[in-house]
Design an enzyme around this catalytic site. Structure first.
Site, short mmCIF file in Angstrom:
data_model
loop_
_atom_site.label_atom_id
_atom_site.label_comp_id
_atom_site.label_asym_id
_atom_site.label_seq_id
_atom_site.Cartn_x
_atom_site.Cartn_y
_atom_site.Cartn_z
N ALA A 8 -79.25 -21.39 -2.70
CA ALA A 8 -79.49 -22.47 -3.66
C ALA A 8 -79.08 -22.01 -5.04
O ALA A 8 -79.34 -20.87 -5.42
CB ALA A 8 -80.97 -22.86 -3.67
N CYS A 9 -78.41 -22.88 -5.78
CA CYS A 9 -78.04 -22.55 -7.15
C CYS A 9 -78.57 -23.62 -8.09
O CYS A 9 -79.09 -24.65 -7.66
CB CYS A 9 -76.52 -22.38 -7.29
SG CYS A 9 -75.57 -23.89 -7.13
N THR A 10 -78.43 -23.36 -9.37
CA THR A 10 -79.02 -24.28 -10.35
C THR A 10 -78.41 -25.67 -10.31
O THR A 10 -79.10 -26.65 -10.49
CB THR A 10 -78.89 -23.70 -11.78
OG1 THR A 10 -77.51 -23.39 -12.02
CG2 THR A 10 -79.72 -22.47 -11.96
N THR A 16 -74.02 -22.61 -4.00
CA THR A 16 -74.85 -22.72 -2.80
C THR A 16 -73.99 -22.55 -1.55
O THR A 16 -74.33 -21.77 -0.66
CB THR A 16 -75.56 -24.09 -2.77
OG1 THR A 16 -76.39 -24.21 -3.92
CG2 THR A 16 -76.39 -24.25 -1.51
#
Length: 105
Positions: A8-10, A16
């Site tokens: 998961a990324c921002t 991701t």
């Protein structure tokens, strides 16, 4: 080694999926099985099955944001890294995990 991971990324898009691909590639190259769930702005994809989690030797959270439903992994060895580590150094990450697993056993 059986691995489950969440990426998961921002922003919830590019990193991701890149982290997912790099972890899968590195794990398969090293002879490990791996299942990766992605979490992002479009929701969760490839949601890990309870059986996969139960059979996992290690859980990798390659995430720049909080992982949802983290309680599913209670009692498991969890390795937390930024998505950048999974993208840029997946082999080194897995090597460190392999060493850790040898120390535990």
């Amino acid at each position: 080694m059986n691995i489950v991971a969440i990426t998961a990324c921002t922003v919830g898009v590019a990193h991701t999926y890149i982290a997912q691909d790099r972890l899968i590639e590195a794990a398969k190259k090293r002879g490990h099985s791996i299942y990766v769930e992605t979490q992002g702005t479009i929701g969760s994809e490839n949601v890990l099955r309870a059986e996969d989690i139960k059979n996992a030797d290690v859980v990798i959270f390659a995430a720049d944001v909080a992982v949802s439903k983290e309680e599913r992994f209670e009692g498991k060895l969890i390795v937390r890294v930024k998505s950048e580590v999974a993208i840029k150094q997946p082999d080194k990450l897995l090597e460190k995990i392999e060493q850790k697993m040898k120390e535990i056993k």
